[in-house]
Design an enzyme around this catalytic site. Structure first.
Site, PDB file in Angstrom:
ATOM      1  N   SER A  61       0.779  -1.216  -0.008  1.00  0.00           N
ATOM      2  CA  SER A  61       0.058   0.006  -0.063  1.00  0.00           C
ATOM      3  C   SER A  61       0.697   1.343   0.187  1.00  0.00           C
ATOM      4  CB  SER A  61      -0.844   0.042   1.184  1.00  0.00           C
ATOM      5  OG  SER A  61      -0.280  -0.090   2.224  1.00  0.00           O
ATOM      6  N   ASP A  99       5.958  -6.792   2.337  1.00  0.00           N
ATOM      7  CA  ASP A  99       4.992  -7.328   1.499  1.00  0.00           C
ATOM      8  C   ASP A  99       5.821  -7.612   0.372  1.00  0.00           C
ATOM      9  OD1 ASP A  99       2.413  -7.982   0.878  1.00  0.00           O
ATOM     10  OD2 ASP A  99       1.663  -5.785   1.029  1.00  0.00           O
ATOM     11  N   GLU A 198      -8.943  -9.685   3.922  1.00  0.00           N
ATOM     12  CA  GLU A 198      -9.355  -8.253   3.800  1.00  0.00           C
ATOM     13  C   GLU A 198     -10.583  -8.205   2.950  1.00  0.00           C
ATOM     14  OE1 GLU A 198      -6.375  -5.776   1.571  1.00  0.00           O
ATOM     15  OE2 GLU A 198      -7.675  -4.263   1.209  1.00  0.00           O
TER      16      GLU A 198
HETATM   17  O1  KIV Z   1      -0.493  -3.460   1.482  1.00  0.00           O
HETATM   18  C1  KIV Z   1      -1.101  -3.354   2.640  1.00  0.00           C
HETATM   19  O2  KIV Z   1      -0.928  -2.250   3.514  1.00  0.00           O
HETATM   20  C2  KIV Z   1      -1.585  -4.677   3.001  1.00  0.00           C
HETATM   21  C3  KIV Z   1      -2.759  -4.488   4.121  1.00  0.00           C
HETATM   22  C4  KIV Z   1      -3.944  -3.793   3.773  1.00  0.00           C
HETATM   23  C5  KIV Z   1      -2.852  -5.865   4.691  1.00  0.00           C
HETATM   24  O3  KIV Z   1      -1.767  -5.596   2.353  1.00  0.00           O
END
Ligand code: KIV
Length: 298
Positions: A61, A99, A198
């Protein structure tokens, strides 16, 4: 040479213990809610740590909230590694999860392991997260088998939002809810230590949580998950792009930032800043000697 890692930050006895996978599992067992938040740099990770969160996610994100991309899709591994490294320097206690960006893990197990290793070796993350069930289950298994903890992510998976019909809640028919449940169960079976749900109906999340042994972290999945995650910039009101229904705002920091900088601009333009309080002084005698010396310079 000892195989024990070198401790760089002395641990005070009254400081909270660093979060570990067994402690997260224990929290689920004890019914203690797990608090997770995203962070993308040194100050946001410091704030998360000082506020006492359990898990910090360097979410993709950040592509939108700090890098200004229109979606999470364009962000590169290099960009994510830079954000994750900065977040690592800002926190020691929370579990730090990086991520894996779109396109960095889907092609093969080898690609997934190589990218995950970079998040651990280069950025200092404790674990990685990847999105979706399907082929991502095998990628998760491969990364876990290589010794790296993996968090799954099902329901609305923004990296593949187009294929899901846009940024909309998932699992709202029995068939779609079953698909979400199957993905979550498969990720657990593949060895994930936790999974994010989510944007799925709370009642669906509640039923699936009961079938899983690993902690479920919800975002727009109701109150029945083992923990919650919010995006730092949504929670604090820093990002003013589209805010999903689940993004509760606890502060309006952007408005305060704009007000602060507008006041600074007005004071510079009105010659009110800097004042004596924010300037350095010199003894009169030294100043006079300086003045004389300056005049002598041709
Ligand atoms: O990228 C992100 O912030 C996420 C969260 C919404 C879990 O994957």
């Amino acid at each position: 040479m000892s195989a024990t890692p070198r401790v760089t930050v002395p641990h005070s006895l009254d400081a909270p213990l660093p979060m570990t996978l067994p402690r997260l599992a224990e929290k689920k067992r004890l019914g203690e809610p797990i608090v997770m938040i995203t962070a993308y740099d040194y100050p946001s990770a410091q704030v998360a740590e000082e506020a006492g969160v359990d898990v910090v996610l360097v979410g993709d994100s950040g592509a939108m909230t700090v890098l200004g991309y229109p979606s999470t899709v364009p962000v590169s591994t290099e960009e994510m590694l830079m954000l994750a490294s900065a977040a690592r320097r800002g926190c020691t206690t929370p579990l730090l999860v990086g991520d894996l960006p779109f396109g960095s893990y889907e092609a093969s197990d080898e690609q997934a392991i190589a990218t995950a290793q970079r998040f651990i070796k280069e950025a200092g993350c404790d674990a990685v997260k990847l999105e979706r069930g399907g082929t991502s289950v095998q990628r998760a298994r491969a990364i876990v088998d290589s010794g790296i903890p993996v968090m799954g992510h099902v329901g609305l998976t923004p990296q593949t939002a187009t294929a899901l019909g846009g940024y909309r809640a998932q699992g709202r028919t029995a068939e779609r809810a079953l698909a979400v449940a199957r993905d979550a169960l498969a990720l657990e079976e593949a060895g994930c230590f936790s999974v994010v749900f989510e944007a799925i109906p709370a009642a669906v999340a509640d039923l699936v949580v009961k079938r899983l042994e690993i902690p479920v972290i919800g975002i727009g999945a109701g109150a029945g998950t083992d923990g919650q995650v919010l995006v730092f910039h949504d929670l604090l009101g820093i990002y003013d792009g589209h805010a999903p229904r689940f993004a509760k705002r606890y502060q309006e920091i952007k408005a305060q930032m704009v007000a602060g900088i507008a006041q600074y601009a007005a004071e510079v333009r009105g010659a009110a800043f800097p004042d004596a309080e924010h300037s350095y002084s010199i003894d009169d005698e030294e100043l006079e000697r300086f003045r004389t010396g300056l005049e002598a310079i041709v």
